[in-house]
Every structure is written in C-alpha cells, then in structure tokens.
Scaffold this motif. Structure first.
Motif, PDB file in Angstrom:
ATOM      1  N   ASP A   3       0.812  -1.204   0.001  1.00 25.87           N
ATOM      2  CA  ASP A   3      -0.114  -0.089   0.029  1.00 25.87           C
ATOM      3  C   ASP A   3       0.898   1.322  -0.193  1.00 25.87           C
ATOM      4  O   ASP A   3       1.858   1.355   0.807  1.00 25.87           O
ATOM      5  CB  ASP A   3      -0.885   0.036   1.239  1.00 25.87           C
ATOM      6  CG  ASP A   3      -1.845  -1.322   1.354  1.00 25.87           C
ATOM      7  OD1 ASP A   3      -1.804  -2.061   0.230  1.00 25.87           O
ATOM      8  OD2 ASP A   3      -2.593  -1.261   2.094  1.00 25.87           O
ATOM      9  N   GLU A  70      -3.124   3.976  -1.691  1.00 22.24           N
ATOM     10  CA  GLU A  70      -3.368   3.243  -2.992  1.00 22.24           C
ATOM     11  C   GLU A  70      -2.717   1.885  -2.579  1.00 22.24           C
ATOM     12  O   GLU A  70      -2.188   1.398  -2.456  1.00 22.24           O
ATOM     13  CB  GLU A  70      -2.712   3.976  -4.040  1.00 22.24           C
ATOM     14  CG  GLU A  70      -2.894   3.265  -5.442  1.00 22.24           C
ATOM     15  CD  GLU A  70      -2.424   4.262  -6.528  1.00 22.24           C
ATOM     16  OE1 GLU A  70      -2.931   4.616  -7.365  1.00 22.24           O
ATOM     17  OE2 GLU A  70      -0.948   4.172  -6.557  1.00 22.24           O
ATOM     18  N   CYS A  72      -4.061  -0.411  -4.747  1.00 19.99           N
ATOM     19  CA  CYS A  72      -3.622  -1.089  -6.259  1.00 19.99           C
ATOM     20  C   CYS A  72      -4.308   0.088  -7.251  1.00 19.99           C
ATOM     21  O   CYS A  72      -4.689   1.062  -6.822  1.00 19.99           O
ATOM     22  CB  CYS A  72      -3.956  -2.341  -6.620  1.00 19.99           C
ATOM     23  SG  CYS A  72      -5.510  -2.664  -6.685  1.00 19.99           S
ATOM     24  N   ASP A  73      -4.138   0.050  -8.672  1.00 23.79           N
ATOM     25  CA  ASP A  73      -4.508   0.845  -9.384  1.00 23.79           C
ATOM     26  C   ASP A  73      -6.068   1.059  -9.300  1.00 23.79           C
ATOM     27  O   ASP A  73      -6.504   2.087  -9.686  1.00 23.79           O
ATOM     28  CB  ASP A  73      -4.237   0.426 -10.862  1.00 23.79           C
ATOM     29  CG  ASP A  73      -2.777   0.489 -11.186  1.00 23.79           C
ATOM     30  OD1 ASP A  73      -1.989   1.346 -10.555  1.00 23.79           O
ATOM     31  OD2 ASP A  73      -2.307  -0.129 -12.265  1.00 23.79           O
ATOM     32  N   SER A 153      -5.026  -7.186 -10.420  1.00 21.27           N
ATOM     33  CA  SER A 153      -4.157  -6.475  -9.170  1.00 21.27           C
ATOM     34  C   SER A 153      -5.210  -6.160  -8.049  1.00 21.27           C
ATOM     35  O   SER A 153      -4.673  -6.252  -6.997  1.00 21.27           O
ATOM     36  CB  SER A 153      -3.803  -5.234  -9.666  1.00 21.27           C
ATOM     37  OG  SER A 153      -4.614  -4.355 -10.091  1.00 21.27           O
ATOM     38  N   ASN A 157      -4.371  -8.316  -4.060  1.00 23.09           N
ATOM     39  CA  ASN A 157      -4.170  -7.424  -3.203  1.00 23.09           C
ATOM     40  C   ASN A 157      -5.382  -7.727  -2.211  1.00 23.09           C
ATOM     41  O   ASN A 157      -5.388  -7.973  -0.902  1.00 23.09           O
ATOM     42  CB  ASN A 157      -4.136  -6.091  -3.349  1.00 23.09           C
ATOM     43  CG  ASN A 157      -2.684  -5.636  -3.993  1.00 23.09           C
ATOM     44  OD1 ASN A 157      -1.796  -6.237  -3.403  1.00 23.09           O
ATOM     45  ND2 ASN A 157      -2.622  -4.895  -4.754  1.00 23.09           N
TER      46      ASN A 157
END
Length: 172
Positions: A3, A70, A72-73, A153, A157
């Motif tokens: 993260d 964040e 992931c995206d 992604s 996560n």
C-alpha cells in the motif's frame, strides 16, 4: 501488501472539515489516476462526519486525521483516526422516520470492506476500501471472499488481505 500513502491530512474536529475532506480525497485520488472516486467521496464524508459527531474529535480543539492509501490501481483505502469514544463504530438499524444513523450502513454498502481498530491513547482508526474503477472496467462485485470481475491487481491485494485473520478485517 504494498500500500502506498497518497496523502494525509489533519483536520480540526469541526463540521466544515467534512466537505474539505471530501474535496481533498477526490483531488488526491484523481491526481493519482483513479477514475471513479464517488464511492471514496461518500465514504470519506461519512467517516469524517462520524468522527466529529460521535468521538472526542468533535470537542473544542479536537482533530481528525485522514489518510488515503493506494492499495492498487483500482482500489483505495481511506483511514480516519479520531480521538476516541466509549463505543465501537458499527452500523445500526434505522427506522424510516430516523433522520440520521445510516452512515456506517452506507460505508458498508459503498466499500469492498471496512473495519475499525483501537489505537493507543483511546484513539480509533476506522477504514474502508473502495473501488476506483474507470468506465471501461466491468461492474464488479465484492462480498466477503467472493470476488468477481476484478482486475488481477485488485484480486491479488484484496484476497491477500481478506485471508489474513491478523489484519482485523470485518468483511461485508
């Protein structure tokens, strides 16, 4: 998990801080490339509002800390640290005539997962993970450990954290 902290802000425990936090989260996530930030905006509003209304953060001189991660995206986590209360945040049943009491229910509905964690010196951390998918992504559904149509992604996560009993996560 990797993260990344996108931004952190400390706000006075005043009602006007709720709208400031909302705008700030939208700006930070948009600047980082997240496309759909409406869920993050609503979740931030509810978490900061609850911190000010129901904890010591709402007293004269009280503070609320908001951190954006964040994951992931396509996934962001909003964390709000307040100055503590005698109760643990949890959704409650509201009747049709109630004018308040639906905030954590909304957080639960708008986020993939959310939870609380006590911190030293009577502070609490309340967090929520929200999808920030763009219009070109499929509609995604996340309930507990069942994940459908998420980018790889997000799956990696999200499921790693969801399977970790030490993480203190309360699945939807």
């Amino acid at each position: 998990m990797n993260d990344q902290v996108l931004a952190k802000m400390i706000l006075p425990g005043m009602a006007r801080s709720v709208s400031l936090a909302r705008r700030w989260v939208v700006d930070a996530l948009t600047t980082a490339g997240h496309q759909d930030v409406e869920s993050a905006r609503l979740v931030t509003s509810e978490l900061v509002g609850n911190a000010i209304l129901h904890t010591g953060s709402g007293r004269l001189g009280g503070l609320v800390t908001v951190t954006i991660y964040e994951v992931c995206d396509d996934l962001a986590r909003i964390e709000v640290i307040d100055e503590g209360a005698s109760t643990v945040p949890r959704p409650r049943e509201s009747s049709e005539g109630d004018c308040c009491g639906r905030g954590l229910w909304l957080v639960q509905q708008m986020s993939c997962r959310w939870g609380t964690r006590p911190l030293p010196v009577r502070c609490n951390l309340v967090w929520a993970e929200v999808l920030t998918l763009g219009a070109d992504h499929p509609s995604d559904v996340v309930t507990g450990n069942n994940v459908k149509n998420l980018s790889s992604s997000v799956k990696a996560n999200h499921l790693t954290l969801a399977d970790d009993p030490e993480a203190g996560i309360k699945p939807r």
